[in-house]
Scaffold this motif. Structure first.
Motif, PDB file in Angstrom:
ATOM      1  N   ASN A 179       0.805  -1.217   0.000  1.00 39.47           N
ATOM      2  CA  ASN A 179       0.000   0.000   0.000  1.00 39.47           C
ATOM      3  C   ASN A 179       0.841   1.271   0.000  1.00 39.47           C
ATOM      4  O   ASN A 179       0.465   2.272  -0.595  1.00 39.47           O
ATOM      5  CB  ASN A 179      -0.923   0.042   1.225  1.00 39.47           C
TER       6      ASN A 179
ATOM      7  N   ILE B 191       1.120   5.189  -2.345  1.00 39.81           N
ATOM      8  CA  ILE B 191       0.805   6.397  -1.570  1.00 39.81           C
ATOM      9  C   ILE B 191       1.976   7.376  -1.599  1.00 39.81           C
ATOM     10  O   ILE B 191       1.794   8.565  -1.832  1.00 39.81           O
ATOM     11  CB  ILE B 191       0.407   6.052  -0.122  1.00 39.81           C
TER      12      ILE B 191
ATOM     13  N   ARG C  12      -5.281   2.466   5.496  1.00 46.77           N
ATOM     14  CA  ARG C  12      -5.921   1.825   4.345  1.00 46.77           C
ATOM     15  C   ARG C  12      -6.067   0.326   4.561  1.00 46.77           C
ATOM     16  O   ARG C  12      -7.071  -0.272   4.201  1.00 46.77           O
ATOM     17  CB  ARG C  12      -5.121   2.093   3.077  1.00 46.77           C
ATOM     18  N   SER C  13      -5.062  -0.288   5.174  1.00 44.62           N
ATOM     19  CA  SER C  13      -5.106  -1.739   5.362  1.00 44.62           C
ATOM     20  C   SER C  13      -6.094  -2.163   6.443  1.00 44.62           C
ATOM     21  O   SER C  13      -6.582  -3.287   6.414  1.00 44.62           O
ATOM     22  CB  SER C  13      -3.711  -2.294   5.653  1.00 44.62           C
TER      23      SER C  13
ATOM     24  N   CYS D  30      -8.915  -0.093   7.357  1.00 43.49           N
ATOM     25  CA  CYS D  30     -10.213   0.568   7.145  1.00 43.49           C
ATOM     26  C   CYS D  30     -11.108  -0.322   6.293  1.00 43.49           C
ATOM     27  O   CYS D  30     -11.181  -0.153   5.082  1.00 43.49           O
ATOM     28  CB  CYS D  30     -10.041   1.935   6.480  1.00 43.49           C
TER      29      CYS D  30
ATOM     30  N   LYS E  72      -9.824   8.170  -1.771  1.00 43.34           N
ATOM     31  CA  LYS E  72      -9.921   6.816  -2.313  1.00 43.34           C
ATOM     32  C   LYS E  72     -10.007   5.746  -1.223  1.00 43.34           C
ATOM     33  O   LYS E  72     -10.222   4.577  -1.530  1.00 43.34           O
ATOM     34  CB  LYS E  72      -8.726   6.533  -3.219  1.00 43.34           C
ATOM     35  N   MET E  73      -9.836   6.152   0.032  1.00 39.23           N
ATOM     36  CA  MET E  73      -9.912   5.200   1.134  1.00 39.23           C
ATOM     37  C   MET E  73     -11.374   4.957   1.509  1.00 39.23           C
ATOM     38  O   MET E  73     -12.243   5.767   1.218  1.00 39.23           O
ATOM     39  CB  MET E  73      -9.130   5.714   2.341  1.00 39.23           C
ATOM     40  N   LYS E  74     -11.610   3.853   2.183  1.00 37.53           N
ATOM     41  CA  LYS E  74     -12.961   3.523   2.623  1.00 37.53           C
ATOM     42  C   LYS E  74     -13.233   4.184   3.970  1.00 37.53           C
ATOM     43  O   LYS E  74     -13.214   3.546   5.018  1.00 37.53           O
ATOM     44  CB  LYS E  74     -13.121   2.013   2.734  1.00 37.53           C
TER      45      LYS E  74
END
Length: 124
Positions: free
Chosen positions: A5, A9, A61-62, A64, A93-95
């Motif tokens: 990830n 980024i 990100r990992s 979420c 773009k993240m959840k």
């Protein structure tokens, strides 16, 4: 998982100045620029800030999975508008439905206003 990830980024946040970031088993960080891999202690403060922020966003990100809020502290204090825009593009773009930025930097408000971002300001 973090290594996968963090590379995209850091490329985005650094405007492709840094192509890759690797954390080895000993938790040593190496970042790839145009000359090859280099240790963060050889880089300037802005680059180190981008590295730190990239790692934090990759970790978020990992984990979420269920639209957890992302909380960012004073790491954005004093950033330029271009970095802020790239940061917001990555977070978008993240959840997540919530981004909480804790900052004492009043210029961040101006940059958010200039970018026509929707936000709620809470002064403490």
């Amino acid at each position: 998982m973090i290594n996968e990830n963090v590379s995209d980024i850091i490329a985005k946040l650094s405007d492709n100045k840094y192509k890759d970031l690797y954390i080895n088993d000993k938790r040593q960080i190496m970042v790839k620029d145009s000359s090859g891999y280099v240790s963060p202690d050889k880089l300037n403060n802005e680059a180190v800030r981008i590295i730190y922020l990239s790692i934090r966003l990759a970790m978020a990100r990992s984990i979420c999975k269920d639209k957890m809020p992302v909380i960012i502290d004073d790491i954005l204090d004093g950033v330029d508008k271009n970095l802020l825009v790239r940061f917001l593009e990555v977070v978008e773009k993240m959840k997540t439905d919530q981004l909480l930025i804790l900052s004492s930097d009043k210029s961040l408000i101006n940059m958010l206003d200039d970018g026509a971002y929707e936000y709620n300001l809470v002064k403490l």
